[in-house]
Structures are given as C-alpha cells and as structure tokens.
Design a protein around this motif. Structure first.
Motif, mmCIF file in Angstrom:
data_model
loop_
_atom_site.group_PDB
_atom_site.id
_atom_site.type_symbol
_atom_site.label_atom_id
_atom_site.label_comp_id
_atom_site.label_asym_id
_atom_site.label_seq_id
_atom_site.Cartn_x
_atom_site.Cartn_y
_atom_site.Cartn_z
ATOM 1 N N LEU A 40 -27.965 -7.329 -11.986
ATOM 2 C CA LEU A 40 -27.971 -5.973 -11.429
ATOM 3 C C LEU A 40 -26.567 -5.364 -11.430
ATOM 4 N N ILE A 41 -25.560 -6.204 -11.217
ATOM 5 C CA ILE A 41 -24.177 -5.732 -11.264
ATOM 6 C C ILE A 41 -23.868 -5.215 -12.664
ATOM 7 N N GLY A 42 -24.251 -6.007 -13.669
ATOM 8 C CA GLY A 42 -24.026 -5.575 -15.053
ATOM 9 C C GLY A 42 -24.727 -4.266 -15.367
ATOM 10 N N ALA A 43 -25.966 -4.134 -14.922
ATOM 11 C CA ALA A 43 -26.722 -2.906 -15.187
ATOM 12 C C ALA A 43 -26.123 -1.718 -14.439
ATOM 13 N N ALA A 44 -25.749 -1.923 -13.174
ATOM 14 C CA ALA A 44 -25.189 -0.830 -12.379
ATOM 15 C C ALA A 44 -23.859 -0.354 -12.946
ATOM 16 N N GLN A 45 -23.074 -1.295 -13.455
ATOM 17 C CA GLN A 45 -21.763 -0.939 -14.011
ATOM 18 C C GLN A 45 -21.863 -0.495 -15.475
ATOM 19 N N ARG A 46 -23.040 -0.699 -16.063
ATOM 20 C CA ARG A 46 -23.268 -0.402 -17.478
ATOM 21 C C ARG A 46 -22.259 -1.138 -18.358
ATOM 22 N N ILE A 47 -22.138 -2.432 -18.100
ATOM 23 C CA ILE A 47 -21.206 -3.254 -18.868
ATOM 24 C C ILE A 47 -21.971 -4.270 -19.704
ATOM 25 N N VAL A 98 -21.337 -6.360 -5.575
ATOM 26 C CA VAL A 98 -22.601 -5.633 -5.770
ATOM 27 C C VAL A 98 -22.428 -4.149 -5.465
ATOM 28 N N LEU A 99 -21.563 -3.838 -4.511
ATOM 29 C CA LEU A 99 -21.379 -2.457 -4.073
ATOM 30 C C LEU A 99 -20.261 -1.710 -4.781
ATOM 31 N N ALA A 100 -19.530 -2.378 -5.662
ATOM 32 C CA ALA A 100 -18.363 -1.764 -6.313
ATOM 33 C C ALA A 100 -18.762 -0.494 -7.061
ATOM 34 N N PRO A 101 -18.023 0.613 -6.829
ATOM 35 C CA PRO A 101 -18.383 1.880 -7.466
ATOM 36 C C PRO A 101 -17.917 2.014 -8.912
ATOM 37 N N GLY A 102 -17.029 1.164 -9.363
ATOM 38 C CA GLY A 102 -16.526 1.267 -10.721
ATOM 39 C C GLY A 102 -15.932 -0.053 -11.188
ATOM 40 N N LEU A 103 -15.530 -0.079 -12.439
ATOM 41 C CA LEU A 103 -15.038 -1.313 -13.043
ATOM 42 C C LEU A 103 -13.778 -1.864 -12.380
ATOM 43 N N PRO A 104 -12.752 -1.056 -12.087
ATOM 44 C CA PRO A 104 -11.571 -1.619 -11.418
ATOM 45 C C PRO A 104 -11.907 -2.229 -10.053
ATOM 46 N N SER A 105 -12.745 -1.541 -9.287
ATOM 47 C CA SER A 105 -13.109 -2.087 -7.976
ATOM 48 C C SER A 105 -14.000 -3.317 -8.119
#
Length: 159
Positions: A40-47, A98-105
């Motif tokens: 889900l982290i990968g999908a949310a971050q689109r990575i 899980v809650l990170a709003p972007g890649l750096p975070s």
C-alpha cells in the motif's frame, strides 16, 4: 507520603518475564501490521519496486545504525529502561511510513522506523537475557515465540 513496595524475588522475576513477553508480542504485532502495508505504501507513493526496495533498505540501515547505541544504552542504563525508551519511540514512529505525504518524508520515516525498531530489538533481547539469567533456566525461545505470535496476529489484523 507513599510506601515503597518490595516484591519477593520470584514475583519480581515473574513480572519481568510477563512484561518482556508482552513487549516481544507487541513488537511482533506492530511489525506484522506494518509488513502488510508495504504494498500500500508503494501504491500510495506511486513508486516502483526499486524505490520500494530502497525504502526497505533505508529501514535496515536505520536499524543497523541504532543497534550499537542500543547495546551501549542497555549496558549503561539497564536493559529495562532502554527497552521502554525504544518501545516508546517505536510506537510514535511506526505509522509514519504509511502516512508519509511524499517521497522525502517516506525515506525519513523509514529511517526513523528502522532506528527505533533496531534499537528496540537489541534492548528487548538484552532484557530477555537479564530475565533468563534471573530465572536460571532457558527462556529466550519463549520470548521469540511471543514475537512470532504477535507477527501472526498483526498480519491477520492488517490483512
């Protein structure tokens, strides 16, 4: 004025065993819950898989960096105190990836997650060694059994 209650040695050891078992189970549960969220982290971050793998490598790097410090803290301040400190930190940061709003975070959260989990791993195992020594009987496998039960529970809850 409060009275200081001194427990008999056997009762104190029993409480330490129970508390140490609980921390192993809670850590296992948290890791199980976290692991089911990796896709889900990968999908949310689109990575892609490469960046997801780099995020997991960042978790491992944080853990490796924290482990020597955790051993030092456990030796200096007591394994019980080090365990409580790292457990508190772990509880505070475990949802951040899980809650990170972007890649750096995400990478910052992964690093913090690794630091707290790696430190907790060393500290709780040092505490388990102290309890095992006080009991004068093999106990370590039961603590790791509680970790595995927690992992199973966390994966089931998260799934």
């Amino acid at each position: 004025m409060s009275a200081v209650v001194t427990l008999p040695a056997g009762e104190r050891i029993g409480r330490n065993r129970l508390g140490t078992s609980a921390i192993f189970m809670v850590n296992g549960t948290a890791i199980g819950l976290w692991a089911v969220h990796i896709p889900l982290i990968g999908a949310a971050q689109r990575i892609d898989e490469f960046l997801l793998g780099m995020m997991l490598l960042t978790v491992a790097a944080g853990a490796i960096a924290a482990m020597p410090a955790a051993g030092w803290l456990a030796g200096r301040n007591g394994a019980d105190r080090a365990t409580l400190g790292f457990a508190a930190g772990f509880v505070l940061v475990m949802a951040l990836p899980v809650l990170a709003p972007g890649l750096p975070s995400l990478f910052a959260a992964a690093l913090l997650f690794g630091i707290c989990n790696g430190g907790l791993d060393v500290a709780m195992n040092a505490q388990a060694t102290d309890v095992e020594r006080a009991r004068a009987r093999p106990t370590m496998s039961s603590f790791h059994g509680f970790w595995s039960l927690g992992g199973l529970a966390g994966a089931a809850i998260g799934g």
